[in-house]
Design a protein around this motif. Sequence first.
Motif, PDB file in Angstrom:
ATOM      1  N   PRO A 180      -0.740  18.821   0.724  1.00  0.00           N
ATOM      2  CA  PRO A 180      -1.414  19.360  -0.463  1.00  0.00           C
ATOM      3  C   PRO A 180      -2.117  18.265  -1.259  1.00  0.00           C
ATOM      4  N   TYR A 181      -3.440  18.387  -1.437  1.00  0.00           N
ATOM      5  CA  TYR A 181      -4.182  17.364  -2.173  1.00  0.00           C
ATOM      6  C   TYR A 181      -3.741  17.314  -3.631  1.00  0.00           C
ATOM      7  N   ALA A 182      -3.159  18.390  -4.138  1.00  0.00           N
ATOM      8  CA  ALA A 182      -2.666  18.396  -5.520  1.00  0.00           C
ATOM      9  C   ALA A 182      -1.619  17.314  -5.748  1.00  0.00           C
ATOM     10  N   ASP A 183      -1.022  16.808  -4.667  1.00  0.00           N
ATOM     11  CA  ASP A 183       0.005  15.768  -4.775  1.00  0.00           C
ATOM     12  C   ASP A 183      -0.578  14.360  -4.609  1.00  0.00           C
ATOM     13  N   HIS A 184      -1.912  14.233  -4.704  1.00  0.00           N
ATOM     14  CA  HIS A 184      -2.518  12.936  -4.390  1.00  0.00           C
ATOM     15  C   HIS A 184      -2.089  11.822  -5.336  1.00  0.00           C
ATOM     16  N   ASP A 185      -1.871  12.123  -6.611  1.00  0.00           N
ATOM     17  CA  ASP A 185      -1.424  11.077  -7.535  1.00  0.00           C
ATOM     18  C   ASP A 185      -0.084  10.492  -7.087  1.00  0.00           C
ATOM     19  N   PHE A 186       0.779  11.361  -6.580  1.00  0.00           N
ATOM     20  CA  PHE A 186       2.099  10.921  -6.115  1.00  0.00           C
ATOM     21  C   PHE A 186       1.960   9.933  -4.957  1.00  0.00           C
ATOM     22  N   PHE A 187       1.254  10.326  -3.876  1.00  0.00           N
ATOM     23  CA  PHE A 187       1.241   9.442  -2.715  1.00  0.00           C
ATOM     24  C   PHE A 187       0.318   8.248  -2.893  1.00  0.00           C
ATOM     25  N   GLN A 188      -0.716   8.366  -3.733  1.00  0.00           N
ATOM     26  CA  GLN A 188      -1.578   7.211  -3.971  1.00  0.00           C
ATOM     27  C   GLN A 188      -0.855   6.132  -4.756  1.00  0.00           C
ATOM     28  N   SER A 189      -0.049   6.524  -5.736  1.00  0.00           N
ATOM     29  CA  SER A 189       0.696   5.530  -6.513  1.00  0.00           C
ATOM     30  C   SER A 189       1.734   4.839  -5.635  1.00  0.00           C
ATOM     31  N   ARG A 190       2.403   5.587  -4.754  1.00  0.00           N
ATOM     32  CA  ARG A 190       3.385   4.967  -3.860  1.00  0.00           C
ATOM     33  C   ARG A 190       2.695   4.065  -2.836  1.00  0.00           C
ATOM     34  N   SER A 191       1.537   4.484  -2.362  1.00  0.00           N
ATOM     35  CA  SER A 191       0.785   3.654  -1.421  1.00  0.00           C
ATOM     36  C   SER A 191       0.403   2.329  -2.057  1.00  0.00           C
ATOM     37  N   SER A 192      -0.044   2.383  -3.307  1.00  0.00           N
ATOM     38  CA  SER A 192      -0.424   1.166  -4.015  1.00  0.00           C
ATOM     39  C   SER A 192       0.753   0.203  -4.130  1.00  0.00           C
ATOM     40  N   THR A 193       1.924   0.738  -4.400  1.00  0.00           N
ATOM     41  CA  THR A 193       3.126  -0.103  -4.485  1.00  0.00           C
ATOM     42  C   THR A 193       3.451  -0.729  -3.135  1.00  0.00           C
ATOM     43  N   LEU A 194       3.385   0.062  -2.086  1.00  0.00           N
ATOM     44  CA  LEU A 194       3.722  -0.428  -0.754  1.00  0.00           C
ATOM     45  C   LEU A 194       2.797  -1.541  -0.292  1.00  0.00           C
ATOM     46  N   LEU A 195       1.538  -1.489  -0.702  1.00  0.00           N
ATOM     47  CA  LEU A 195       0.556  -2.469  -0.248  1.00  0.00           C
ATOM     48  C   LEU A 195       0.483  -3.708  -1.133  1.00  0.00           C
ATOM     49  N   ASN A 196       1.142  -3.664  -2.278  1.00  0.00           N
ATOM     50  CA  ASN A 196       1.090  -4.784  -3.207  1.00  0.00           C
ATOM     51  C   ASN A 196       2.078  -5.868  -2.768  1.00  0.00           C
ATOM     52  N   ARG A 197       1.574  -7.054  -2.491  1.00  0.00           N
ATOM     53  CA  ARG A 197       2.433  -8.138  -2.015  1.00  0.00           C
ATOM     54  C   ARG A 197       3.317  -8.713  -3.111  1.00  0.00           C
TER      55      ARG A 197
END
Length: 406
Positions: free
Chosen positions: A164-181
């Motif tokens: 569901p694209y409505a959940d994009h804020d959720f997975f984008q914020s987690r993705s940003s954390t995962l990629l941050n060194r």
Amino acid sequence: MTEVAEPTTQGDVFPLVRSCPFAPPPAYEKLREAGPVQRVGLPDGSEAWAITRLEEVRQMLTDPRFSSNRFNPGFPILTKQGRPQRRRFTASLINMDAPEHTTARREVVGEFTVKRMKALQPRIQQIVDEHIDAILAGPKPADLVSALSLPVPSLVICEQLGVPYADHDFFQSRSSTLLNREVTQEARMRAVEEMQGYLDQLVSAKEAEPTDDLLGRQVRKQREEHGDVDHDSLVSLAFLLLLAGHETTANMISLGTVALLENPDQLAIIKNDPGKTLDAVEELLRYFTIAEFATSRVATEDVEIGGQLIREGEGVLGLSYSGNRDETAFEDADRLDLERGARHHVAFGFGPHQCLGQNLARMELQIVFDTLFRRIPELKLAAPVDQLPYKHDSQIFGLYCLPVTW
């Protein structure tokens, strides 16, 4: 075999920060001049071999004696926090070696054929047009990252996977954390667990009622072919595709736009002849190489590369960015040349682990660049290029925001 008895570790610690958005760190040229394989330091105090030239990078990526298993003790870790812990759902394509990788990739590769990607083209065009409509109707300046670069590939991969694209804020914020060194190991693992928990529930829902999307089709396919569903493998697959499917393309849209606006002679090439946009995309991919450390490996046997013996258990950085700026492979490699025809680059990796979604990424980039500059021909940056907020702290290079006007 040729062996350096006491290899000298270079003074620079990887990953190096890109001081200029359009050029790799100067250390890369020094490393290439010193030789195709050099010893370098890592943030956690350990060492690894850096492969610096295109030919040797491609050779390493096709050699089965180099493993992609990130939980191997010798795998090079590029954060100060050290090696991630094993948790549930960690087995995924990116961590697998043959024969498991071969089997798992074969299960899903049909979802990314050129034919299937072409079938998506009208919908992607519609998504791009709708977002450009919103940009033109909105205020100036606009942030191209939040208005176009991020939502377009996010919506595409959500529709393809059945997320569901409505959940994009959720997975984008987690993705940003995962990629941050720079984030702590605790924050990274919390983001992993939250993403896995979300996708665990999503896959369970599709097992109960398969939908007409990639995950739903995989559920039906596994039941038909194997009699049951490998739940954990589907969660891991969804995790990988959702993360990689929007972050990489989003950053390439932003960086490609900056490069084209800063090189009007090159932009004129695709404005005058949209048939050249695919070549332009290949050159932009080579030029930026935003996921340069995805080609890290660990040797499972003693292997000679470029005249250097790499011992079993030693980590290897296939420096794809350095390889893509190798003057022996690309003449005048630091110059952006949209007519170069640089399809032998390694921005998507190479060999068995070459990016599964590369056809989708190419098509999205082609549609975005053609449409953006056709519909907003007077587009320009609304801030100096050297003052833009680049992602120097991320494992995927890009921009946090991109103010533009017209």
